[in-house]
Scaffold this motif. Sequence first.
Motif, PDB file in Angstrom:
ATOM      1  N   UNK A 278      -2.937 -36.393 -25.320  1.00 48.94           N
ATOM      2  CA  UNK A 278      -3.501 -36.899 -24.779  1.00 48.94           C
ATOM      3  C   UNK A 278      -3.771 -37.875 -25.589  1.00 48.94           C
ATOM      4  N   UNK A 279      -3.395 -39.311 -24.690  1.00 44.55           N
ATOM      5  CA  UNK A 279      -3.424 -40.908 -24.779  1.00 44.55           C
ATOM      6  C   UNK A 279      -4.773 -41.251 -24.219  1.00 44.55           C
ATOM      7  N   UNK A 280      -6.001 -41.228 -24.999  1.00 46.42           N
ATOM      8  CA  UNK A 280      -7.202 -42.073 -24.058  1.00 46.42           C
ATOM      9  C   UNK A 280      -6.929 -43.681 -24.755  1.00 46.42           C
ATOM     10  N   UNK A 355      -7.754 -43.495 -28.354  1.00 44.02           N
ATOM     11  CA  UNK A 355      -8.070 -42.080 -28.856  1.00 44.02           C
ATOM     12  C   UNK A 355      -6.929 -40.866 -28.924  1.00 44.02           C
ATOM     13  N   UNK A 356      -6.402 -40.557 -29.873  1.00 49.07           N
ATOM     14  CA  UNK A 356      -5.601 -39.564 -29.581  1.00 49.07           C
ATOM     15  C   UNK A 356      -5.936 -37.702 -29.693  1.00 49.07           C
ATOM     16  N   UNK A 369      -8.827 -36.425 -33.962  1.00 53.18           N
ATOM     17  CA  UNK A 369      -8.519 -37.330 -34.810  1.00 53.18           C
ATOM     18  C   UNK A 369      -7.539 -38.759 -35.444  1.00 53.18           C
ATOM     19  N   UNK A 370      -6.325 -38.562 -34.755  1.00 55.50           N
ATOM     20  CA  UNK A 370      -5.739 -38.952 -35.268  1.00 55.50           C
ATOM     21  C   UNK A 370      -4.488 -40.469 -34.201  1.00 55.50           C
ATOM     22  N   UNK A 374      -0.919 -41.584 -39.327  1.00 53.12           N
ATOM     23  CA  UNK A 374      -1.242 -40.647 -39.309  1.00 53.12           C
ATOM     24  C   UNK A 374      -1.022 -39.716 -38.056  1.00 53.12           C
ATOM     25  N   UNK A 375      -0.844 -39.521 -37.150  1.00 54.34           N
ATOM     26  CA  UNK A 375       0.042 -39.122 -36.092  1.00 54.34           C
ATOM     27  C   UNK A 375       0.893 -39.391 -36.352  1.00 54.34           C
ATOM     28  N   UNK A 376       1.901 -40.030 -36.465  1.00 58.51           N
ATOM     29  CA  UNK A 376       3.194 -39.378 -37.163  1.00 58.51           C
ATOM     30  C   UNK A 376       3.909 -38.993 -38.135  1.00 58.51           C
TER      31      UNK A 376
END
Length: 385
Positions: A278-280, A355-356, A369-370, A374-376
Motif C-alpha cells: 500500500x502506497x499512501x 508512506x508504504x 516503515x519502508x 530500503x523498500x527495494x
Amino acid sequence: MNKKTISTCLRGLVIPVLALVAMAGQAQTFTPIVEDSIDFVITGTTTSSHDSVAMFPCAPHGKTMKFPIVDGKFKVTGRQPLHTFIQIGDYAENDLRFIVEETPININLVTGEVSGSDLQQRFIRCQMRERDIDRVAEPWWYSLSDEEKDRIIIMREEGLPDASAKDSTNYLKYEDFMGDRDALVRQNIRENKDNIIPAYYLFVHHSELNYEQRREFMREDAPYAHHPAMERPWKKYWGILQQMNITGKPAPDFEAEAPDGAMHRLSEYTGHGQYVLIDFWASWCGPCIGSFPLMKEIYATYKGRGLVFLGVSCDKDRGAWLKALEKHQLPWTALLSPARKGDACELYGITGIPAVILIAPDGKVVSTDLEGEKLKAKLADIFGQ
C-alpha cells in the motif's frame, strides 16, 4: 534532510487537558492548554544593517510582523497567549526564539546576552549552545559545491554506490556535526523537563528521535505535555505506537473508493497468497510525486511475481485526485480514502506521506516503515533479484 535547510538544522481560556491514553486501534485526540493572551515587550540590539527585525510565532507557526531597527535598537510588542514560542530575526542570521511572558525581555541578538525571567534565560542559553556548533558547521557546509551537498544527502538517505574517498570524508564530517547537534537537542530537553522548553524542541526535532527517545520524552504528566506546540509530536508518537501495534497482526480492513465510484475493501486484496503493497500518497504531496518513478519501477518489476500494488490517496478533493491519476499515469490499482475518523491513514498510523505498508500473503502486516532503497532491498530479499 533538505540541503537547502541545513543551516536551520545545524542551528484567558483554559481548555481541559486530554487523556493521552486510548484503546489500541482508536485515535487519540490532542486538546491543548491555551493560556490567556497577554501583552509582551521585547527590546534589543543588533549589528544588522537591515532596517527591521521580523517576529512571528514559531511553534506552531504564525503571521510575521516587522519592527524597525533604529540606531541598532529595536522594540517588539504584541499580544499572544502566555508561553507562546516566538522567533525574532534581524535578516543577518541572528535569529533567536523567545517565550511570551509578562516579564520584559532585553536581548542582544548577536551575543545572546539577555535579561528576563529565569526560564527565558535558560531558553536563550540552550540556543547559544546550538550556535556554537553552527558557527563551525555552517561555513564548512557553505564551502561545498551543490553537487557535493547533493551527494552527502543521497549517501545519508539512500546510500551512494559510487561514493569517492572525498564523498566519504564529507559524509563523515557531516554526520559528526549532525550527531553533535542531535545530542545537544536531547540535552536541552533533558535539562528542562521541569518547564515548557522541551515543547519547542519536540515540535522542531521530533522526527529525528528514535522510539526510545520518544518514549522518554513523551510523558503525559510533563509540564510541557499539553503546550499547543505538542500536537504534532503527539500525533507522530501515537502513529508509531499504532504501527507497532498492527505489525505482525492481520491488516486492519478499510473501505475506499475507486476512480469509477465503486467501493472496495482492503480485504478483497489481502490474505489471498500474495504480498500487498500500500502506497499512501496525495496529489498535493511533492515527495509523493517525486517517488513515482521508483514506485513505477517497483511495480514493473514485481507485478507478475506475487505483489499486489495499491495506491491509496489521502486527498480530500476527489477531483484533484482524479487529475493527479491522469497526469501521472499511475498503472496500479488506485483508491481514495480521505482523512476522517476510521479512515485508512488513521488505522495504519500514517502521520506523514509518502508512506508504504507491506502485507504478507497471510494477510498480516510485515512492515510499516519502508521507503526508497530500503523498500527495494526488502522486496529483493522476498522475491529474489
